[in-house]
Design a protein around this motif. Structure first.
Motif, PDB file in Angstrom:
ATOM      1  N   UNK A   1     -57.516  14.146   6.347  1.00  6.61           N
ATOM      2  CA  UNK A   1     -56.187  14.049   6.951  1.00  6.61           C
ATOM      3  C   UNK A   1     -56.031  15.115   8.030  1.00  6.61           C
ATOM      4  N   UNK A   2     -57.091  15.340   8.794  1.00  8.30           N
ATOM      5  CA  UNK A   2     -57.066  16.398   9.790  1.00  8.30           C
ATOM      6  C   UNK A   2     -56.503  15.905  11.116  1.00  8.30           C
ATOM      7  N   UNK A   3     -55.832  16.822  11.797  1.00  7.65           N
ATOM      8  CA  UNK A   3     -55.276  16.605  13.133  1.00  7.65           C
ATOM      9  C   UNK A   3     -55.911  17.642  14.048  1.00  7.65           C
TER      10      UNK A   3
ATOM     11  N   UNK B   1     -62.439   5.897  15.278  1.00  9.68           N
ATOM     12  CA  UNK B   1     -62.033   6.629  14.082  1.00  9.68           C
ATOM     13  C   UNK B   1     -60.807   7.485  14.323  1.00  9.68           C
ATOM     14  N   UNK B   2     -60.519   7.793  15.588  1.00  4.19           N
ATOM     15  CA  UNK B   2     -59.452   8.720  15.937  1.00  4.19           C
ATOM     16  C   UNK B   2     -58.314   8.003  16.635  1.00  4.19           C
ATOM     17  N   UNK B   3     -57.106   8.470  16.358  1.00  5.32           N
ATOM     18  CA  UNK B   3     -55.897   7.944  16.984  1.00  5.32           C
ATOM     19  C   UNK B   3     -55.345   8.991  17.943  1.00  5.32           C
ATOM     20  N   UNK B   4     -55.062   8.583  19.177  1.00  9.32           N
ATOM     21  CA  UNK B   4     -54.495   9.488  20.168  1.00  9.32           C
ATOM     22  C   UNK B   4     -52.992   9.592  19.946  1.00  9.32           C
ATOM     23  N   UNK B   5     -52.507  10.824  19.756  1.00 13.77           N
ATOM     24  CA  UNK B   5     -51.078  11.040  19.526  1.00 13.77           C
ATOM     25  C   UNK B   5     -50.341  11.372  20.813  1.00 13.77           C
TER      26      UNK B   5
ATOM     27  N   UNK C   1     -54.893  14.500  18.546  1.00  9.91           N
ATOM     28  CA  UNK C   1     -55.422  13.289  17.909  1.00  9.91           C
ATOM     29  C   UNK C   1     -55.513  13.513  16.408  1.00  9.91           C
ATOM     30  N   UNK C   2     -55.528  12.414  15.669  1.00  8.13           N
ATOM     31  CA  UNK C   2     -55.673  12.485  14.219  1.00  8.13           C
ATOM     32  C   UNK C   2     -56.643  11.412  13.750  1.00  8.13           C
TER      33      UNK C   2
END
Length: 441
Positions: free
Chosen positions: A164-166, A206-210, A235-236
């Motif tokens: 659950x890393x950001x 795998x990563x979502x751009x916030x 990103x998270x």
């Protein structure tokens, strides 16, 4: 004669008209050719394109994050694909469009004009981008250079909250040579528009751009003040795959280990069961090490919990081994049984009366012999009774020690069980809290 002369004359006229018609379509006669030649004929790309040297050249920057290609926590490297734009004004490349067939924009080779020396400070590898040799220039001298770049940059990656890393990685743009008095930087769009613009991002990794936050600052150095613009890529990670493959199986394995505490303390099957669970822990640990990111700076929280649970398992296994060994040693130490008196002839060692005596001496001998025999038998029985009493006392002491050891190890086992249960609860609460924090970003 006259007819032949006229024919020759018409032929010359037609040839001349053809030549003129061909010459009008020659590139040298096009307005674009004349414009390009006029702009670059006396142009010097080594000189910053301003008429007043005290005036700074402002370079406007813009950035679109297209994809997050790789996050290498072990080497602290982020690989992204971005679309980069820079716009500046070249005072030597302006023209009057009415004099060149209303041409308002042309493309010129980038190698032939002055370009700002803007770099990314976090670069750790060669810039990989397609070779785009041309830039657009409009009649006012504004130049736009747009290109895709595959950026390999250094980033401080924290894996403590995995999965659950950001992560927050920065891309800092500045001029490598020119101070802010020569080259200044500015935003092509507003920072708010840049922050929430995710239209170009491919959200299938795998990563979502916030967000992409941006700030402008002036950095002091020994050679002067430099303008810089920093883009912070927030990103998270998508955690669902790791929850299914790592977290849920680890909780199941811990629950199975907790169930072993309900087996009797002196049961040897408990050792076999815990050994099997320890093998399961080891295999799961090997599989987990291939999926959990390795970082020299931080260790994932699930790694700490898993190590503590393995330590509890080893302590419990060692305690069970010690208990079984102690009970086995106590039982083997008391194999000598003092009950041999019950199996032998009680008169075997007593004095024997010979029937050959005669008369009064024989009668006195018989009476005296019977008295001695009875006295020796009573002494032997008393010795055997004392031996049995000592054995029973020793056995009672051994049993009492066994009960005390069982009580002590039972309390230790209860302590391990409660500690293990507390650790499992803390592990679950920590994971749920990290998941909640991850969802609130």
């Amino acid at each position: 004669m006259l007819a032949s002369v006229m024919a020759s004359l018409w032929a010359c006229i037609l040839v001349a008209v053809g030549i003129l018609a061909t010459d009008t379509h020659h590139p040298r006669n096009s307005a674009l050719y004349h414009l390009s030649k006029q702009l670059l004929q006396k142009y010097h790309k080594e000189v910053r394109p301003v008429y007043n040297w005290t005036k700074a050249t402002t370079v406007y920057l813009d950035l679109f994050v297209h994809a997050i290609l790789d996050v290498d926590a072990e080497n602290q490297i982020l690989k992204t694909s971005v679309w980069y734009r820079e716009v500046w004004n070249d005072e030597f490349l302006s023209w009057n469009s009415s004099m060149f067939d209303e041409i308002r924009e042309i493309s010129l080779p980038l190698s032939a004009i002055w370009a700002p020396d803007i770099i990314i400070n976090e670069f750790v590898d060669i810039e990989r981008s397609p070779d785009l040799p041309y830039v657009y220039v409009n009649s006012s001298g504004t130049i736009e250079n747009s290109k895709p770049i595959q950026v390999v940059s250094a980033c401080n990656l924290e894996t403590y909250a995995f999965p659950f890393d950001v992560q927050n990685c920065s891309l800092t743009f500045n001029s490598i040579l020119h101070t802010v008095e020569d080259v200044d930087l500015a935003f092509l769009r507003s920072p708010e528009d840049i922050k929430h613009d995710k239209k170009a991002y491919l959200n299938d990794s795998e990563w979502e751009l916030l967000s992409v936050a941006s700030t402008y600052s002036i950095v002091q150095s020994s050679t002067g003040e430099f303008a810089q613009i920093q883009f912070n890529v927030l990103m998270r990670r998508h955690p669902l795959a790791y929850v299914v493959k790592l977290l849920i199986p680890s909780i199941f394995l811990m629950l199975v280990d907790l169930g072993s505490f309900y087996l009797p303390l002196n049961c040897r099957a408990r050792i076999v069961f815990k050994t099997s669970v320890l093998v399961g822990y080891t295999v799961f640990r090997v599989n987990m090490s291939n999926q959990v990111p390795r970082s020299a700076g931080s260790t994932p929280l699930i790694g700490y919990f898993f190590t503590v649970c393995m330590a509890f398992l080893v302590l419990s296994l060692a305690k069970s081994i010690m208990l079984v060994r102690f009970l086995h040693g106590e039982r083997c130490g008391g194999q000598e049984q003092p009950f041999s008196c019950l199996r032998g002839d009680t008169n075997a060692d007593g004095p024997r009366v010979e029937p050959r005596a005669q008369g009064a001496a024989v009668t006195e001998s018989l009476l005296y012999g019977e008295h001695l025999a009875q006295s020796g038998t009573l002494k032997e029985v008393w010795v055997q009774i004392q031996s049995i009493s000592n054995y029973l006392q020793t056995q009672e002491q051994t049993d009492q020690q066994e009960v005390e050891w069982l009580a002590l190890l039972c309390r230790f086992d209860q302590l391990l069980f409660r500690s293990y249960l507390f650790m499992l609860g803390l592990y679950t609460i920590a994971l749920c809290s990290l998941w909640a924090l991850w969802g609130g970003v």
